[in-house]
Design a protein around this motif. Structure first.
Motif, PDB file in Angstrom:
ATOM      1  N   ALA A  24       0.101   5.026  -1.702  1.00  6.44           N
ATOM      2  CA  ALA A  24      -0.160   6.114  -0.749  1.00  6.44           C
ATOM      3  C   ALA A  24      -0.319   7.278  -1.196  1.00  6.44           C
ATOM      4  O   ALA A  24      -1.144   8.007  -1.123  1.00  6.44           O
ATOM      5  N   TRP A  46      -2.785   5.353   6.404  1.00  8.71           N
ATOM      6  CA  TRP A  46      -3.647   6.272   5.578  1.00  8.71           C
ATOM      7  C   TRP A  46      -4.541   7.203   6.494  1.00  8.71           C
ATOM      8  O   TRP A  46      -4.439   8.467   5.841  1.00  8.71           O
ATOM      9  N   GLN A  97     -11.654   7.129   4.013  1.00 16.04           N
ATOM     10  CA  GLN A  97     -11.476   5.942   4.715  1.00 16.04           C
ATOM     11  C   GLN A  97     -11.939   4.564   4.439  1.00 16.04           C
ATOM     12  O   GLN A  97     -11.345   3.537   4.617  1.00 16.04           O
ATOM     13  N   GLN A 143      -5.929   0.261  10.553  1.00 15.68           N
ATOM     14  CA  GLN A 143      -5.414   1.201   9.726  1.00 15.68           C
ATOM     15  C   GLN A 143      -4.798   2.209  10.387  1.00 15.68           C
ATOM     16  O   GLN A 143      -5.416   2.891  11.462  1.00 15.68           O
ATOM     17  N   PHE A 157       0.775  -1.185  -0.165  1.00 19.16           N
ATOM     18  CA  PHE A 157       0.119  -0.121  -0.062  1.00 19.16           C
ATOM     19  C   PHE A 157       0.889   1.109   0.006  1.00 19.16           C
ATOM     20  O   PHE A 157       0.569   2.336  -0.703  1.00 19.16           O
ATOM     21  N   GLU A 158       2.040   1.307   0.580  1.00 18.91           N
ATOM     22  CA  GLU A 158       2.955   2.327   0.967  1.00 18.91           C
ATOM     23  C   GLU A 158       3.145   2.920  -0.609  1.00 18.91           C
ATOM     24  O   GLU A 158       3.391   4.133  -0.722  1.00 18.91           O
ATOM     25  N   LEU A 179      -3.518   9.669  -2.419  1.00 19.08           N
ATOM     26  CA  LEU A 179      -3.822  10.838  -1.463  1.00 19.08           C
ATOM     27  C   LEU A 179      -4.031  12.055  -2.482  1.00 19.08           C
ATOM     28  O   LEU A 179      -4.935  12.680  -2.497  1.00 19.08           O
TER      29      LEU A 179
END
Lengths: 303, 470
Positions: free
Chosen positions: A133, A231, A162, A228, A129-130, A137
């Motif tokens: 991200a 995020w 979210q 989470q 996910f990083e 965003l």
């Protein structure tokens, strides 16, 4: 003295060993939770002093529930739990529906490019996910949203930021596909002959016999959403939408040094907070554990 | 059983939908106690909804969960909002541990507030990245502040701090007396030989498994904040401050190597516990008598004074040849470059720079007020007060971590190098590798703007001299 054991004795010995080993494992796995709960009842200094001995697991000494009161004073815990429940349950609910339908189409319907689509979905699993991200965003900070205030731009500081990016999940789809493929295809053929449409087959034939995989996907997705941190740290700037894991930061700071007994982390309050936010996870697991275990036990068995 | 599971899941999904339906922001519930504690925020910051009312100034602050500090801030905001009718400040607090990520993400999304607070060593990076605007504050207002509480980059002031922190060597008078160890003073701190001899004596006493608690249980910023002053005292540094474009010579020159060997000796001789120190020992080891000495900040003073009373000594950092030094640069306030109300945001920061507010912060947090007059009025740092000595140490020994945008990356590299050396790595190799990594980062970022147009303070003519001159 006869050293050869009878079958009955062997069985008893095996059982004793088995239960002994299981009890030992249970104790080891329970240690962190017991430590957390016991520590939530102790002052911070006592936690530190007990931490190098077995006293860390014993609720003795200066025991009280003061840490819980102080934790509620330090952070709006009720709001954080509410936010996390909202985000987790909505994402889980919508995710189960959408991911299972996608998986049904990929596993049970015949269409061109099916395998390619499945491969692409599975390939996305290798992306942490990083890595997405920042681009995500940038996207969500400009997306339109139609709400009570009319058309607005930017999803930052909201529940939808979210929830929506996490509804579709490649791993859940993969789980559902594997499970649906293991079901006898004759069930679907029979329903087709009876005149059922694809959605009806999905809703009335497939879903009712897929409890274990739904439970597994719910637990895995629920845990992911409940935990989470990165995020929400990036997209939530208002206390109003902050989830529990970001709220943990409220307790991760040295207390003021000018008050007697302070100058260290508020370990007791931290443990109280952790105990509170662990309860929903335990409830979710207990509610679904039988189906979850069944799913794990039958993984890979073809129907 | 399967239908039961499905029923549970269906129930969860329906519950989730209901939550969403009921989840309008205005109706989100909070715990009763929380609501009570949050009330002051609303009271202090809620602006009346009138079209011709004051301009709103948004402010972000890193201290969520620190109620006492936040209450002081809310009091200042309330005073400011009532003192004029052009601006209305509204504050949003963040947990410190995720604050930087939140600010950087907001900067990328173009969503920064008008006023932010920033950790001192991070400021040059945010200024260089264009997140912050320079502050137009009269010099005479800044002159009364401890130099390390003023954040400068490229010759301009970007941030102002209302407090400072300081490190010191905690010790027991009874222990030093027992072993005939001289009690050092600010004027005559321990030198290298004296410090090493003291540790050897204490180790030889057999009373302590480890003599000195360095705080090895702490990671991250503690390494450059707590330990780089030792390197600087040896004559080295994390980055060469004469150019700010290389670590070569500063981090791997003869002085830095001497520091590295001394650092490694702390561990090989058993003076200091390794990088796996139990955090419980860090918090209570010294006051429980496990360690004879402790290197820690002023924030640990309250607990130590309570437990040890008159036996507690708060000693200055040793001088390893290039001056006794301690870390500096705490949280400061600045204006975001995004702000459409820079004059108003600057005005609010100027408003905050009053002694009475510094005293309030200091009295509730135990941090050092940023001016001499505020320190004199504070309960902890006034002449004769229990922690006055910290103000003196800060004024005399405080050394900024390298004020360059490269610091954020260099700090991580420095931490790794020191941890590696503590764990037995070859000193020269570890420092060379660290210098190379820092240089590579600086190069990748085109020298972070140090092309001759940027002016940075030099350690050789640093703020200590100016402070001493006052």
């Amino acid at each position: 003295m006869n050293l050869i054991l009878s079958i009955k004795q062997k069985r008893a010995l095996f059982l004793a060993l088995r239960y002994g080993l299981m009890s030992l494992l249970a104790v080891i796995f329970a240690f962190p939770i017991v430590f957390m709960m016991v520590s939530s009842l102790k002052p911070s200094l006592q936690i530190l002093r007990d931490s190098s001995s077995l006293m860390a697991f014993v609720p003795m000494g200066d025991i009280s529930i003061d840490n819980y009161f102080k934790a509620f004073e330090r952070a709006p815990i009720g709001l954080f739990v509410y936010n996390s429940l909202m985000v987790t349950l909505v994402t889980m609910g919508l995710g189960l529906f959408i991911n299972s339908m996608a998986a049904f189409a990929l596993a049970n319907m015949r269409w061109k490019g099916q395998q390619v689509v499945l491969s692409v979905i599975i390939a996305t699993l290798i992306l942490p996910f990083e890595t997405i991200a920042i681009p995500l965003l940038m996207v969500v900070s400009r997306l339109p949203w139609l709400g009570p205030e009319g058309l607005t731009y930017g999803w930052l500081n909201s529940y939808q930021v979210q929830i929506i990016p996490f509804i579709v999940d490649a791993f859940s789809i993969f789980l559902f596909v594997q499970f649906f493929k293991s079901l006898p295809y004759e069930l679907i053929e029979a329903a087709r002959i009876d005149g059922a449409g694809w959605f009806r087959i999905y809703a009335q034939v497939i879903v009712p016999i897929s409890g274990p995989v739904f439970a597994t996907a719910a637990i895995l997705r629920g845990l992911f959403m409940w935990n989470q941190y990165l995020w929400p740290s990036m997209v939530i700037q208002s206390t109003q939408y902050r989830p529990v894991m970001v709220g943990l930061g409220y307790f991760w700071q040295l207390t003021s040094s000018n008050t007697a007994g302070e100058g260290i982390l508020p370990w007791g309050e931290l443990m109280a907070y952790l105990t509170i936010i662990t309860i929903p996870v335990i409830v979710l697991f207990l509610a679904l554990q039988r189906a979850f275990v069944e799913s794990i036990a039958t993984t890979g068995i073809k129907g | 059983m399967k239908s039961k599971v499905w029923n549970i899941l269906a129930g969860l999904a329906i519950f989730a939908m209901l939550l969403t339906a009921c989840g309008a922001p205005a109706t989100a519930p909070a715990a009763p106690i929380t609501a009570a504690t949050e009330a002051p925020v609303d009271a202090a910051t809620e602006a009346p909804v009138v079209s011709t009312g004051p301009t709103k100034l948004s402010m972000w602050y890193h201290g969520a969960g620190n109620k006492t500090e936040k209450d002081v801030l809310l009091g200042i905001i309330k005073d400011y909002n009532e003192s004029q009718d052009m601006y209305m400040v509204e504050v949003q607090d963040f947990p410190q541990i995720s604050y930087n990520e939140s600010v950087v993400a907001a900067a990328l999304a173009g969503n920064l507030p008008d006023i932010i607070d920033v950790d001192g060593p991070v400021m040059p990076n945010w200024a260089w990245a264009g997140y912050m605007a320079p502050l137009d504050i009269p010099q005479d207002k800044l002159d009364t502040f401890l130099p390390t509480t003023i954040g400068k980059w490229n010759g301009k002031v970007y941030s102002v701090g209302l407090w400072e922190a300081a490190c010191a060597m905690y010790a027991r008078k009874s222990v030093l007396d027992k072993y005939g160890i001289r009690i050092p003073t600010l004027e005559q701190p321990w030198d290298l030989e004296e410090f090493n001899a003291a540790m050897e004596t204490l180790k030889a006493s057999g009373e302590y498994e480890y003599v000195l608690d360095m705080g090895m249980a702490w990671k991250g910023e503690w390494y450059p904040y707590g330990f780089s002053p030792f390197l600087q005292s040896f004559g080295g540094d994390i980055i060469d401050r004469s150019t700010f474009t290389t670590a070569e010579g500063a981090l791997n020159g003869p002085e830095a190597i001497a520091f590295g060997e001394w650092w490694q000796n702390l561990f090989t001789k058993g003076y200091v516990s390794g990088t796996t120190q139990d955090s419980a020992d860090r918090d209570t080891g010294f006051i429980d008598g496990k360690y004879a000495l402790q290197w820690n900040g002023n924030w640990a003073g309250g607990l130590a004074a309570e437990k040890l009373g008159d036996d507690l000594l708060i000693l200055p950092a040793p001088n390893f040849g290039n001056g006794a030094r301690i870390g500096a640069g705490s949280w400061q306030f600045g204006v975001s470059a995004n702000s459409k109300n820079i004059p108003g945001a600057t005005e609010f920061i100027e408003f905050m720079m009053q002694d009475k507010y510094m005293v309030q912060f200091s009295d509730v947090t135990g941090n050092i007020p940023a001016t001499t007059t505020a320190a004199a009025a504070s309960k902890n740092f006034a002449p004769g007060a229990p922690f006055e000595i910290f103000f003196n140490y800060s004024a005399a020994q405080a050394t900024l971590r390298p004020p360059t945008p490269a610091y954020m990356s260099a700090a991580l590299t420095f931490e790794k190098a020191l941890a590696d050396i503590a764990n037995g790595a070859d000193v020269i190799t570890a420092l060379d590798t660290a210098a190379d990594e820092i240089n590579a980062d600086i190069k990748a970022n085109k020298d972070y703007g140090f092309d001759g147009s940027v002016v940075g303070p030099s350690i050789k003519e640093d703020e200590i001299a100016k402070a001493n001159a006052r």
